[in-house]
Motif scaffolding. Structure first.
Motif, short mmCIF file in Angstrom:
data_model
loop_
_atom_site.label_atom_id
_atom_site.label_comp_id
_atom_site.label_asym_id
_atom_site.label_seq_id
_atom_site.Cartn_x
_atom_site.Cartn_y
_atom_site.Cartn_z
N THR A 45 -3.27 4.43 5.20
CA THR A 45 -3.60 5.90 5.20
C THR A 45 -3.74 6.26 6.74
O THR A 45 -3.34 7.45 6.85
CB THR A 45 -5.16 5.75 4.85
OG1 THR A 45 -5.07 5.66 3.32
CG2 THR A 45 -5.91 7.07 4.88
N GLY A 82 1.01 -1.25 0.02
CA GLY A 82 -0.22 0.02 0.01
C GLY A 82 0.81 1.29 0.02
O GLY A 82 0.25 2.29 0.23
N ARG A 83 2.15 1.24 -0.45
CA ARG A 83 2.96 2.28 -0.09
C ARG A 83 3.46 2.62 -1.68
O ARG A 83 3.92 1.51 -2.36
CB ARG A 83 3.95 2.24 0.74
CG ARG A 83 3.56 1.93 2.35
CD ARG A 83 4.51 2.15 3.37
NE ARG A 83 5.09 3.41 3.32
CZ ARG A 83 6.23 3.71 3.75
NH1 ARG A 83 6.91 2.59 4.42
NH2 ARG A 83 6.46 5.01 4.00
N CYS A 131 -4.52 -0.63 2.42
CA CYS A 131 -4.52 0.78 2.04
C CYS A 131 -4.94 1.58 3.21
O CYS A 131 -4.60 2.64 3.37
CB CYS A 131 -5.23 0.77 0.77
SG CYS A 131 -4.50 0.44 -0.60
N THR A 175 -7.68 5.92 -1.97
CA THR A 175 -6.35 5.11 -1.99
C THR A 175 -6.71 3.74 -2.66
O THR A 175 -6.25 3.14 -3.48
CB THR A 175 -5.65 4.94 -0.74
OG1 THR A 175 -5.40 6.45 -0.36
CG2 THR A 175 -4.30 4.37 -0.81
N SER A 176 -7.65 3.21 -1.83
CA SER A 176 -8.04 1.66 -2.11
C SER A 176 -8.48 1.65 -3.63
O SER A 176 -8.33 0.71 -4.23
CB SER A 176 -8.84 1.29 -1.07
OG SER A 176 -10.18 1.90 -0.97
N TYR A 192 -5.47 1.75 -6.03
CA TYR A 192 -4.88 0.50 -5.81
C TYR A 192 -5.47 -0.56 -6.73
O TYR A 192 -4.85 -1.52 -7.25
CB TYR A 192 -4.41 0.35 -4.58
CG TYR A 192 -3.15 0.75 -3.91
CD1 TYR A 192 -1.81 0.09 -4.08
CD2 TYR A 192 -3.05 2.25 -3.61
CE1 TYR A 192 -0.80 0.65 -3.44
CE2 TYR A 192 -1.63 2.71 -3.36
CZ TYR A 192 -0.72 1.88 -3.25
OH TYR A 192 0.56 2.76 -3.24
#
Length: 267
Positions: A253, A155-156, A249, A222-223, A226
């Motif tokens: 966050t 998630g980065r 994610c 974000t999610s 991704y």
């Protein structure tokens, strides 16, 4: 035509633009370098600051007639780059080492087959004080496709901010309309179809945490982004893989929000 372009997109960036330009002027080697600034129809003191700097740097300024959405502005700026390689430096970030451009140009010369160069980074607050150093745990060549897959798992952004991208590798590639939060990951991953990448294990870029960062406004996406990254670069994910990615994610966050709070409250 310049050998290397430092491309700076700016919109109402008077607070931090001077520091970015100062960090370029402080470089120990500006031979063959052009500083290309795209002013996205700013209404603050940005044009005046750029006018003051024209005699101090090899500066080319493009003034947009109207304010473009961020991704469109970045893509318009890429269309205006004519150097053999370029760095896209956000106006609120800056070069953290006077040897940054010299090391970047030398790495490009020594490795003519690589598509992009990355580096360790400093996280700094609004006043330029160091909050943390981001180490990526690698040095030399690395596989961008494998790195992109690790981005999905963690998630980065495990690429970081590119120090340089070859225009021959970029070709017609631009920031994808499906991404904003993950636009840098997507572009870096897409370059994997060209050549390998190179990492310099030295903090050469300072990434500024401030209330103005677009990141804070995009954390809620974000999610979803991704999931689209996975669909584009890996293929359809199972329900379990998707759930794991979404939970990761959300966790990242929360970490970023806490770090942003730390940046604001640090004495």
């Amino acid at each position: 035509m310049a050998d290397f372009t430092v491309a700076i997109p700016v919109y109402n960036g008077a607070r931090f633009l001077g520091a970015a330009l100062e960090s370029i002027a402080a470089q120990d080697d500006l031979a063959g370098v052009e500083v290309l600034v795209s002013d996205n129809a700013s209404s603050d003191a940005t044009p005046a600051i750029l006018s003051e700097w024209k005699s101090r740097l090899p500066l080319r300024v493009i003034r947009r007639e109207k304010t473009l959405p961020m991704r469109d502005h970045f893509n318009a700026l890429l269309d205006d780059v004519d150097g053999d390689a370029y760095m896209l430096l956000c106006h609120d970030d800056y070069l953290a080492d006077p040897a940054a451009l010299r090391m970047t140009k030398q790495a490009l010369k020594d490795n003519p087959d690589i598509a992009a160069i990355y580096c360790d980074m400093l996280y700094v607050d609004e006043g330029g004080r160091t909050l943390a150093r981001r180490k990526f745990g690698r040095s030399g060549r690395f596989d961008p496709d494998a790195t992109g897959r690790r981005c999905l798992a963690t998630g980065r952004n495990l690429f970081g901010i590119p120090l340089a991208i070859r225009r021959s590798a970029l070709n017609d590639l631009r920031y994808d309309e499906r991404f904003l939060y993950a636009m840098d990951i997507d572009l870096s991953w897409s370059l994997a179809t060209a050549d390998d990448a190179l990492h310099i294990d030295r903090a050469l870029i300072a990434n500024r945490y401030s209330a103005d960062n677009t990141t804070w406004r995009l954390l809620g996406t974000t999610s979803g982004e991704y999931r689209r990254l996975a669909e584009k670069h890996v293929g359809k994910q199972s329900a379990l893989q998707t759930l794991k990615m979404v939970l990761t994610c959300h966790f990242v966050t929360a970490q970023k929000l806490l770090f942003g709070l730390y940046a604001r409250l640090k004495p």
